[in-house]
Design a protein around this motif. Structure first.
Motif, short mmCIF file in Angstrom:
data_model
loop_
_atom_site.label_atom_id
_atom_site.label_comp_id
_atom_site.label_asym_id
_atom_site.label_seq_id
_atom_site.Cartn_x
_atom_site.Cartn_y
_atom_site.Cartn_z
N MET A 44 0.85 -1.17 0.00
CA MET A 44 0.00 0.00 0.00
C MET A 44 0.89 1.23 0.00
SD MET A 44 -3.00 -1.07 2.57
CE MET A 44 -3.40 -2.79 2.65
N SER A 45 0.63 2.09 -0.94
CA SER A 45 1.57 3.19 -1.09
C SER A 45 0.95 4.56 -0.89
CB SER A 45 2.22 3.11 -2.47
OG SER A 45 1.24 3.22 -3.46
N ASP A 46 -0.26 4.63 -0.39
CA ASP A 46 -0.80 5.96 -0.10
C ASP A 46 -1.56 5.93 1.21
OD1 ASP A 46 -3.28 4.87 -0.58
OD2 ASP A 46 -3.90 6.39 -2.00
N SER A 47 -2.05 7.08 1.64
CA SER A 47 -2.68 7.19 2.95
C SER A 47 -4.10 6.65 2.99
CB SER A 47 -2.68 8.66 3.40
OG SER A 47 -3.43 9.44 2.48
N SER A 48 -4.66 6.26 1.85
CA SER A 48 -6.04 5.74 1.85
C SER A 48 -6.11 4.33 2.41
CB SER A 48 -6.61 5.74 0.43
OG SER A 48 -5.99 4.75 -0.36
N GLY A 49 -5.00 3.61 2.42
CA GLY A 49 -5.00 2.24 2.90
C GLY A 49 -5.32 1.22 1.83
N PHE A 50 -5.56 1.66 0.61
CA PHE A 50 -5.85 0.75 -0.50
C PHE A 50 -4.58 0.45 -1.27
CE2 PHE A 50 -9.97 2.90 0.11
CZ PHE A 50 -10.76 1.79 0.32
N PRO A 51 -4.45 -0.77 -1.79
CA PRO A 51 -3.30 -1.07 -2.64
C PRO A 51 -3.31 -0.17 -3.88
CG PRO A 51 -4.56 -3.06 -2.15
CD PRO A 51 -5.35 -1.90 -1.64
N GLU A 52 -2.14 0.23 -4.31
CA GLU A 52 -2.04 1.14 -5.46
C GLU A 52 -2.68 0.54 -6.72
OE1 GLU A 52 -1.75 4.49 -7.35
OE2 GLU A 52 -1.13 4.34 -5.26
#
Length: 77
Positions: free
Chosen positions: A1-9
């Motif tokens: 996961m690469s962002d603050s949303s918690g979803f995989p990119e």
């Protein structure tokens, strides 16, 4: 996961592809655009993330919000 949303990119990218396919189909309801929208929708549905999502509906709403195309910023008045 690469962002603050918690979803995989890759899931965020799939949702963005879905928005793009939806816009293309709305602009030109040709069969190939409908097919592209359905194809991306199937990929979204089958993504492995959903096996661990808990409340899938809630997670999907958050995904849609996180991946939503940003409206153009209007200049300050």
């Amino acid at each position: 996961m690469s962002d603050s949303s918690g979803f995989p990119e890759d899931l965020l990218a799939l949702q963005r592809r879905w928005y793009a396919a939806e816009a293309a189909w709305a602009a030109d309801p040709a069969e190939e655009h409908r097919f592209a929208l359905a194809e991306v929708g199937a990929e979204l549905h089958a993504h492995p993330f959903w096996a661990t999502a808990g409340n899938r509906h809630e997670a999907l709403m958050k995904l849609k919000k996180a991946a939503r195309p940003q409206a153009a910023q209007e200049p300050a008045a």
